[in-house]
Design an enzyme around this catalytic site. Structure first.
Site, PDB file in Angstrom:
ATOM      1  N   SER A 154       2.019  -5.291   3.377  1.00  0.00           N
ATOM      2  CA  SER A 154       3.475  -5.135   3.505  1.00  0.00           C
ATOM      3  C   SER A 154       4.246  -6.235   2.777  1.00  0.00           C
ATOM      4  CB  SER A 154       3.882  -5.055   4.980  1.00  0.00           C
ATOM      5  OG  SER A 154       3.137  -5.945   5.770  1.00  0.00           O
TER       6      SER A 154
ATOM      7  N   GLU B  18       0.619  -0.395  16.262  1.00  0.00           N
ATOM      8  CA  GLU B  18      -0.240   0.729  15.877  1.00  0.00           C
ATOM      9  C   GLU B  18      -1.164   1.135  17.028  1.00  0.00           C
ATOM     10  OE1 GLU B  18      -3.913   1.975  13.021  1.00  0.00           O
ATOM     11  OE2 GLU B  18      -2.593   0.417  12.203  1.00  0.00           O
TER      12      GLU B  18
ATOM     13  N   THR C 182      -6.144   0.919  11.843  1.00  0.00           N
ATOM     14  CA  THR C 182      -6.429   1.052  10.399  1.00  0.00           C
ATOM     15  C   THR C 182      -6.479  -0.285   9.663  1.00  0.00           C
ATOM     16  OG1 THR C 182      -4.086   1.305   9.864  1.00  0.00           O
ATOM     17  CG2 THR C 182      -5.337   3.339  10.275  1.00  0.00           C
TER      18      THR C 182
ATOM     19  N   CYS D 276       0.864  -1.181   0.000  1.00  0.00           N
ATOM     20  CA  CYS D 276       0.000   0.000   0.000  1.00  0.00           C
ATOM     21  C   CYS D 276       0.901   1.231   0.000  1.00  0.00           C
ATOM     22  CB  CYS D 276      -0.897  -0.010   1.236  1.00  0.00           C
ATOM     23  SG  CYS D 276       0.051   0.084   2.778  1.00  0.00           S
TER      24      CYS D 276
ATOM     25  N   SER E 293      -1.142  -7.531  10.979  1.00  0.00           N
ATOM     26  CA  SER E 293      -2.575  -7.517  11.295  1.00  0.00           C
ATOM     27  C   SER E 293      -3.422  -7.606  10.029  1.00  0.00           C
ATOM     28  CB  SER E 293      -2.918  -6.235  12.067  1.00  0.00           C
ATOM     29  OG  SER E 293      -4.310  -6.111  12.210  1.00  0.00           O
ATOM     30  N   ASN E 294      -3.101  -6.795   9.016  1.00  0.00           N
ATOM     31  CA  ASN E 294      -3.972  -6.776   7.825  1.00  0.00           C
ATOM     32  C   ASN E 294      -3.912  -8.101   7.069  1.00  0.00           C
ATOM     33  OD1 ASN E 294      -2.498  -6.325   4.995  1.00  0.00           O
ATOM     34  ND2 ASN E 294      -1.286  -5.279   6.562  1.00  0.00           N
TER      35      ASN E 294
END
EC number: 1.17.7.4
Length: 316
Positions: free
Chosen positions: A273, A131, A170, A17, A229-230
């Site tokens: 990532s 985060e 996020t 991203c 996390s994502n």
């Protein structure tokens, strides 16, 4: 012996991203400007391949600021840091560059704005994730209450139910977060939410692509790190969207081929990532074993770009 046929559905968007892209660029430009070593507090992004690549160029990764010498630049990771960290770096007269993703910084600013207006914050996030730690560390102790699930909402002890606002990490599951927000609004009708969703565009887009692919495939592979996390949310989203077998792998060498025996359709995506080179490595591994037909499933187009800090745009 002929290879078994396989339709490989490749998610778009996937992988890097804008915030990750910017953070990596910041480390590379810092090395170019100040030479090695440049210190980085926490993994710049959660990906071993990326971190190892930057380490080879002269980046030194540490967990705490006290591990850094005063006379070398330090970079703060894309996940953001508590306010006390840059304050301590300034006190030590260090050169520091903040690689916090601008979309995370937006949440920090939001929290500070609500705090200034006398509101107590509720943060939806994962305890211990950098985060979450960074965002909660923008405000004084006790001013941000953390909830991880809808069940946690019942146990919240707030100062004044009329003076509350919520923010989120996020990189959460869009659907899970909606359930937690509904629980917050049901218990605290006066709670104020963000103007625009805190969950970032990249997290949302990658989850939407997985939802589009999941019903078509026998298995889903998500390329990403176990501490990302994502990436972990993508595995969960695939399962809840109808793909029972969904696996997180860091790269091709981790694929459990026995679990994929007999499949005819596979979904492939990557967390925010994970670099494209690892996606290509996995596709090549499938070409070695199957007669692959590749289909790209595009659910959104991304053209977001974030500038690097001014200090890195100026010559040394």
């Amino acid at each position: 012996m002929p290879k078994p046929p396989l339709t490989l559905f490749l998610a778009a968007p996937r992988g890097f991203c804008a915030g990750v892209d910017r953070a990596i660029k910041i480390v590379e430009l810092a090395l170019r400007k100040w030479g090695a070593p440049v210190f980085v507090r926490h993994e710049i992004v959660h990906n071993k391949y990326v971190v190892d690549g930057l380490r080879a160029k002269g980046a030194v990764f540490v967990e705490e600021l006290e591990e850094c010498p005063d006379d070398r630049p330090v970079i703060f990771s894309a996940h953001g840091v508590p306010k006390a960290i840059p304050a301590e770096a300034a006190r030590r007269h260090m050169i520091y560059v903040d690689a916090t993703c601008p979309l995370v910084s937006k949440v920090h600013i939001e929290a500070e704005r609500h705090h200034a207006a006398g509101l107590q914050m509720v943060m939806i996030g994962h305890a211990g994730h950098p985060e979450t730690v960074g965002t909660m560390g923008q405000l004084p102790e006790g001013e941000v209450l953390l909830v991880e699930t809808a069940d946690d909402v019942a146990g919240l002890r707030v100062r004044d139910p009329q003076k509350l606002a919520f923010i989120t990490q996020t990189t959460l599951s869009v659907d899970d977060t909606a359930g937690i927000v509904a629980a917050l609004r049901a218990r605290f009708p006066a709670i104020i939410g963000p103007h625009k969703e805190d969950i970032c565009y990249a997290t949302t887009n990658r989850q939407e692509a997985v939802k589009a692919i999941a019903p078509k495939v026998d298995a889903m592979l998500v390329i990403g790190a176990p501490n990302s996390s994502n990436s972990r949310r993508l595995v969960e989203v695939a399962r809840s969207a109808g793909c029972a077998y969904s696996q997180l792998v860091q790269r091709a060498g981790e694929i459990d081929w026995r679990a994929l025996d007999g499949i005819t359709a596979l979904g492939l995506t990557a967390g925010a990532s994970a670099p494209e080179v690892l996606i290509e490595e996995v596709i090549d591994a499938f070409h070695d074993r199957f007669d692959v037909t590749l289909q790209v499933v595009e659910t959104a187009q991304e053209n977001v770009e974030f500038k690097v800090p001014r200090v890195l745009r100026e010559p040394a």
